[in-house]
Design a protein around this motif. Structure first.
Motif, PDB file in Angstrom:
ATOM      1  N   ALA A 137       0.823  -1.212   0.000  1.00 32.68           N
ATOM      2  CA  ALA A 137       0.000   0.000   0.000  1.00 32.68           C
ATOM      3  C   ALA A 137       0.856   1.259   0.000  1.00 32.68           C
ATOM      4  O   ALA A 137       0.492   2.263  -0.623  1.00 32.68           O
ATOM      5  CB  ALA A 137      -0.941  -0.007   1.202  1.00 32.68           C
ATOM      6  N   ARG A 138       2.005   1.235   0.677  1.00 28.18           N
ATOM      7  CA  ARG A 138       2.856   2.427   0.716  1.00 28.18           C
ATOM      8  C   ARG A 138       3.371   2.790  -0.667  1.00 28.18           C
ATOM      9  O   ARG A 138       3.669   3.951  -0.940  1.00 28.18           O
ATOM     10  CB  ARG A 138       4.030   2.202   1.676  1.00 28.18           C
ATOM     11  CG  ARG A 138       4.996   1.109   1.283  1.00 28.18           C
ATOM     12  CD  ARG A 138       6.119   0.956   2.291  1.00 28.18           C
ATOM     13  NE  ARG A 138       7.070  -0.076   1.903  1.00 28.18           N
ATOM     14  CZ  ARG A 138       6.932  -1.361   2.164  1.00 28.18           C
ATOM     15  NH1 ARG A 138       5.884  -1.790   2.854  1.00 28.18           N
ATOM     16  NH2 ARG A 138       7.834  -2.237   1.760  1.00 28.18           N
ATOM     17  N   VAL A 139       3.479   1.790  -1.550  1.00 26.64           N
ATOM     18  CA  VAL A 139       3.887   2.039  -2.931  1.00 26.64           C
ATOM     19  C   VAL A 139       2.680   2.450  -3.775  1.00 26.64           C
ATOM     20  O   VAL A 139       2.756   3.383  -4.577  1.00 26.64           O
ATOM     21  CB  VAL A 139       4.577   0.795  -3.528  1.00 26.64           C
ATOM     22  CG1 VAL A 139       4.874   0.992  -5.018  1.00 26.64           C
ATOM     23  CG2 VAL A 139       5.869   0.490  -2.766  1.00 26.64           C
ATOM     24  N   LEU A 140       1.551   1.787  -3.588  1.00 25.75           N
ATOM     25  CA  LEU A 140       0.355   2.118  -4.357  1.00 25.75           C
ATOM     26  C   LEU A 140      -0.084   3.562  -4.121  1.00 25.75           C
ATOM     27  O   LEU A 140      -0.631   4.205  -5.024  1.00 25.75           O
ATOM     28  CB  LEU A 140      -0.789   1.166  -4.000  1.00 25.75           C
ATOM     29  CG  LEU A 140      -0.600  -0.301  -4.402  1.00 25.75           C
ATOM     30  CD1 LEU A 140      -1.796  -1.126  -3.942  1.00 25.75           C
ATOM     31  CD2 LEU A 140      -0.415  -0.432  -5.912  1.00 25.75           C
ATOM     32  N   ARG A 305      12.225   4.049  -7.853  1.00 26.14           N
ATOM     33  CA  ARG A 305      12.784   3.803  -6.526  1.00 26.14           C
ATOM     34  C   ARG A 305      11.873   4.475  -5.504  1.00 26.14           C
ATOM     35  O   ARG A 305      11.838   5.693  -5.380  1.00 26.14           O
ATOM     36  CB  ARG A 305      14.199   4.368  -6.413  1.00 26.14           C
ATOM     37  CG  ARG A 305      15.212   3.701  -7.315  1.00 26.14           C
ATOM     38  CD  ARG A 305      16.588   4.363  -7.190  1.00 26.14           C
ATOM     39  NE  ARG A 305      17.160   4.138  -5.858  1.00 26.14           N
ATOM     40  CZ  ARG A 305      17.280   5.085  -4.927  1.00 26.14           C
ATOM     41  NH1 ARG A 305      16.851   6.321  -5.151  1.00 26.14           N
ATOM     42  NH2 ARG A 305      17.827   4.812  -3.749  1.00 26.14           N
ATOM     43  N   THR A 306      11.119   3.671  -4.773  1.00 27.42           N
ATOM     44  CA  THR A 306      10.096   4.221  -3.886  1.00 27.42           C
ATOM     45  C   THR A 306      10.550   4.371  -2.432  1.00 27.42           C
ATOM     46  O   THR A 306       9.891   5.072  -1.661  1.00 27.42           O
ATOM     47  CB  THR A 306       8.840   3.335  -3.912  1.00 27.42           C
ATOM     48  OG1 THR A 306       9.197   2.005  -3.472  1.00 27.42           O
ATOM     49  CG2 THR A 306       8.262   3.268  -5.321  1.00 27.42           C
ATOM     50  N   ALA A 307      11.658   3.755  -2.055  1.00 27.51           N
ATOM     51  CA  ALA A 307      12.075   3.769  -0.652  1.00 27.51           C
ATOM     52  C   ALA A 307      12.202   5.188  -0.082  1.00 27.51           C
ATOM     53  O   ALA A 307      11.774   5.426   1.061  1.00 27.51           O
ATOM     54  CB  ALA A 307      13.379   2.998  -0.476  1.00 27.51           C
ATOM     55  N   PRO A 308      12.774   6.168  -0.832  1.00 29.83           N
ATOM     56  CA  PRO A 308      12.898   7.515  -0.260  1.00 29.83           C
ATOM     57  C   PRO A 308      11.555   8.200   0.011  1.00 29.83           C
ATOM     58  O   PRO A 308      11.513   9.224   0.694  1.00 29.83           O
ATOM     59  CB  PRO A 308      13.679   8.287  -1.335  1.00 29.83           C
ATOM     60  CG  PRO A 308      14.393   7.244  -2.123  1.00 29.83           C
ATOM     61  CD  PRO A 308      13.457   6.084  -2.145  1.00 29.83           C
TER      62      PRO A 308
END
Length: 340
Positions: A137-140, A305-308
């Protein structure tokens, strides 16, 4: 259900409000996460959409289908989804061209009507986009902001081996850089007053990063053979940066106007120079329709890159703190509000 109502600029009130019932053509979404957008910050400070208050803001949300209206087909309860938050009439000239923001009847969830800082939201089922089960969900929740960037690149007709200057290395500037890298633009130059954000943008794919304004012109000209950038993307919303952008793009170059300025702020344009240099300007702000689908595909296949963007999280109960401290946390490219 719980809802964070922005009662006036700067003030949220966490309330218990009636849970909406989906209409015949609607889906009820149980919200998992909602990102804080720069537009939300403008609304919070009273600079934008003030006539919509009191309102539940939030338009970068994801969740699961909790219930479906009687006429809805093709969706299933329990599915993870994202939502295209721009609602047009579906009949007018602009809707037929996927230019929903120009529709005379246009509404936007979280901007002109209640949005995603709540436990549930009822939305038109035609705007619901099923998401892969294995994408967190944090990526969506990044689908909507990435869709805005996808649309800007599409409007600017970015292609491989084009030089692009991105003004601003905040969350959207970083996404611009990543998408440009995926498209194959080169070289990519990014500038911001924050050295930390410039460093993150370089790590994300920019070829050159500039945090000293005095060095920007030299860097751009050195990187482009003295011509200036093919495309300049203004993603801050400052009139002075828009004016500077005009001097940093090459003859025949293009300015992608993306950053929101205050109402009534203008950009002086030398008409003769624009004609003789064959330069162009095109605005773009929100992703919609195919932009949302394309953004979801890019996220699902790991092109971004979604981590940041996923390190700062606040429960709905702390939404006031999340907004109050937003400007003090430049290291957080994105803040997400997590529902229970």
């Amino acid at each position: 259900m719980r809802a964070a109502v922005l009662t006036k600029p700067g003030t949220f009130d966490l309330r218990e409000v009636p849970r909406p019932d989906p209409g015949p053509d609607e889906a009820l979404i149980r919200i998992a996460r909602t990102g804080i957008c720069g537009t939300d910050i403008h609304i919070f400070h009273g600079h934008y959409a003030a006539d919509s208050l009191p309102m539940i803001p939030g338009h970068e949300f994801t969740g699961h289908i909790a219930a479906l209206g009687r006429d809805v087909a093709g969706l299933t309860e329990g599915q993870p989804v994202v939502v295209d938050t721009n609602i047009g009439c579906q009949r007018c000239y602009w809707c037929r061209r996927n230019e929903i923001l120009n529709c005379p009847e246009m509404r936007q969830m979280g901007i002109t009507m209640d949005g995603g800082f709540a436990d549930y939201i009822a939305v038109p089922a035609r705007l619901v986009i099923p998401a892969p089960e294995d994408v967190p969900a944090r990526v969506l929740a990044l689908t909507e902001p990435l869709a805005c960037v996808v649309r800007a690149a599409r409007k600017a007709r970015v292609t491989f081996a084009q030089s692009v200057l991105v003004l601003g290395a905040g969350p959207i500037g970083n996404l611009h850089v990543q998408l440009l890298r995926t498209i194959g633009a080169a070289p990519i130059i990014v500038t911001d007053l924050s050295p930390d954000r410039v460093a993150l943008a370089v790590k994300a794919g920019a070829d050159f990063g500039v945090s000293d304004p005095a060095e920007l012109e030299n860097t751009v000209m050195a990187a482009t053979g003295g011509r200036g950038a093919d495309i300049v993307i203004e993603s801050v919303g400052h009139p002075a940066l828009y004016a500077q952008a005009m001097t940093l793009m090459r003859k025949g170059g293009h300015l992608a106007a993306f950053g929101l300025t205050g109402a009534g702020e203008t950009l002086p344009v030398d008409i003769l120079e624009t004609i003789l240099r064959e330069t162009s300007i095109k605005g773009s702000v929100a992703g919609m329709g195919p932009d949302m689908h394309d953004a979801l595909t890019l996220l699902a296949h790991g092109r971004i890159r979604t981590a940041p963007f996923t390190g700062a999280e606040y429960p709905l109960e702390d939404i006031q703190t999340a907004f109050d401290t937003f400007a003090d946390r430049p290291q957080d490219l994105k803040t997400q509000i997590v529902m229970g």
